[in-house]
Scaffold this motif. Sequence first.
Motif, short mmCIF file in Angstrom:
data_model
loop_
_atom_site.label_atom_id
_atom_site.label_comp_id
_atom_site.label_asym_id
_atom_site.label_seq_id
_atom_site.Cartn_x
_atom_site.Cartn_y
_atom_site.Cartn_z
N TYR A 1 -33.77 -21.94 22.66
CA TYR A 1 -33.89 -22.10 21.30
C TYR A 1 -34.12 -23.25 20.85
O TYR A 1 -33.48 -24.21 21.32
CB TYR A 1 -32.21 -21.22 20.44
CG TYR A 1 -32.48 -21.80 18.87
CD1 TYR A 1 -33.45 -21.07 18.42
CD2 TYR A 1 -31.98 -22.88 18.20
CE1 TYR A 1 -33.27 -20.84 16.46
CE2 TYR A 1 -31.79 -23.30 17.03
CZ TYR A 1 -32.89 -22.56 16.54
OH TYR A 1 -32.66 -22.27 15.10
N ARG B 1 -41.80 -22.14 15.24
CA ARG B 1 -41.09 -20.41 15.51
C ARG B 1 -41.32 -19.65 15.05
O ARG B 1 -41.83 -20.28 13.81
CB ARG B 1 -39.33 -21.16 15.90
CG ARG B 1 -38.64 -19.49 16.08
CD ARG B 1 -37.10 -20.20 15.30
NE ARG B 1 -36.74 -19.09 15.59
CZ ARG B 1 -35.96 -18.38 17.25
NH1 ARG B 1 -36.55 -19.35 17.97
NH2 ARG B 1 -35.07 -17.46 16.94
N THR B 2 -41.93 -18.00 15.65
CA THR B 2 -42.07 -17.22 14.84
C THR B 2 -41.29 -16.03 14.42
O THR B 2 -40.89 -16.44 15.11
CB THR B 2 -43.44 -16.62 15.71
OG1 THR B 2 -42.91 -16.10 17.19
CG2 THR B 2 -44.20 -17.53 15.54
N ARG B 3 -41.31 -15.38 13.09
CA ARG B 3 -40.67 -14.33 13.94
C ARG B 3 -41.06 -12.55 13.96
O ARG B 3 -42.41 -12.42 13.80
CB ARG B 3 -40.55 -14.37 11.64
CG ARG B 3 -39.45 -15.19 11.15
CD ARG B 3 -39.38 -15.18 9.95
NE ARG B 3 -38.84 -16.53 8.84
CZ ARG B 3 -39.98 -17.48 9.08
NH1 ARG B 3 -40.83 -17.08 8.33
NH2 ARG B 3 -39.19 -18.40 8.22
N TYR B 4 -39.43 -12.02 13.86
CA TYR B 4 -40.04 -10.40 14.31
C TYR B 4 -40.70 -10.10 12.94
O TYR B 4 -40.62 -9.03 13.35
CB TYR B 4 -39.24 -10.52 15.87
CG TYR B 4 -39.05 -8.74 15.78
CD1 TYR B 4 -40.21 -8.15 16.45
CD2 TYR B 4 -38.49 -8.17 15.45
CE1 TYR B 4 -40.02 -6.62 16.80
CE2 TYR B 4 -38.24 -6.43 15.36
CZ TYR B 4 -39.07 -6.10 16.26
OH TYR B 4 -38.81 -4.36 16.56
N ARG B 5 -38.87 -9.61 12.76
CA ARG B 5 -39.20 -10.08 10.89
C ARG B 5 -40.07 -10.69 10.18
O ARG B 5 -39.26 -11.24 9.52
CB ARG B 5 -37.75 -8.95 10.70
CG ARG B 5 -37.72 -7.55 11.88
CD ARG B 5 -35.80 -8.00 10.90
NE ARG B 5 -35.03 -6.80 12.12
CZ ARG B 5 -34.36 -7.47 13.54
NH1 ARG B 5 -34.43 -9.21 13.65
NH2 ARG B 5 -33.74 -6.59 13.90
N GLN B 6 -40.82 -9.35 9.70
CA GLN B 6 -41.50 -10.43 8.00
C GLN B 6 -40.44 -9.74 6.96
O GLN B 6 -40.50 -9.00 6.69
CB GLN B 6 -42.92 -10.12 8.45
CG GLN B 6 -43.53 -10.28 9.55
CD GLN B 6 -44.02 -12.13 9.85
OE1 GLN B 6 -44.10 -12.32 8.63
NE2 GLN B 6 -43.93 -13.07 10.87
N SER C 1 -31.57 -11.99 8.11
CA SER C 1 -32.37 -12.17 6.42
C SER C 1 -31.62 -13.27 5.72
O SER C 1 -32.81 -13.82 5.29
CB SER C 1 -31.96 -10.30 6.04
OG SER C 1 -32.41 -9.70 6.84
N ASP D 1 -33.46 -16.63 7.12
CA ASP D 1 -35.00 -16.47 6.77
C ASP D 1 -35.29 -17.03 5.03
O ASP D 1 -36.69 -17.34 4.99
CB ASP D 1 -35.57 -15.22 7.17
CG ASP D 1 -35.83 -14.79 8.65
OD1 ASP D 1 -35.16 -15.70 9.37
OD2 ASP D 1 -36.08 -13.89 8.91
#
Length: 265
Positions: free
Chosen positions: A228, A234-239, A135, A138
């Motif tokens: 990697y 690259r996309t995120r699993y958690r927004q 987190s 991000d």
Amino acid sequence: MMEKMIFGRFIPGNSLIHQMDPRAKISFVFVFIAIVFIANSAITYGILLGFTLLVVFLSKIRLYFLINGLKPVFILLIFTFLLHIFFTREGDLLVDIGFIKIYEEGLRQGIFISIRFLVLVFITSILTLTTSPISITDGIEVLLGPFKRVKLPVHELALMMSISLRFIPTLMDETGKILKAQMARGSDIGSGPVKERIKAVVPLLIPLFVSAFKRAEDLATAMEVRGYRGGEGRTRYRQLNWRLIDSLSLVVLVGLAGILVYFRV
């Protein structure tokens, strides 16, 4: 003591602070660092300390756990306090015992700087204790997003900062283990002349650096094996989800700055 160091660790929970958006918490910490320097009197430092304790309470992190985990930092805090006590010679002379002379301004500055240092350590520790490394990565990446236009490697920078924070407790644990191993072999770095203590630290640093490089190599290999390739595409699993409480936290911080300016002498 090294094993109990909590800076850089993450403790899962469901407190109000845990649920806040990492962008809000990171912004909160940076703004708070700036606000701390507004304080210049007993009232303003008291307000800062009270506000910090309120944040600790809302995080549901026990104060005893926080203090116990930051003991190595408190040694630095005490050292700073003593420096001001013995080397600031302004104001009325309060204590005069032989070569020990304590002045009013030295005592005042020692207490104020110690409180400033304490609240900064508490707030930054709350950030890492209530925010997972991913987190934080991000949050930093999004906050630094505008700098991508000037070709700053934002994703790599955020990942590097996150990994650095994550490795602090790991290296502390490793230092404790190596220290115990060296003590079992008869090494003593806690006593003797300064020159001998410095020599005794060398056998501690070499295996620590070897271990750190080994861990870094293992991590790099694991990331490469999993494919990697950095932040491009690259996309995120958690927004990330910015909520009302995140906006309110920054409004409260601005209110705190206004109160400190009002009471500033």
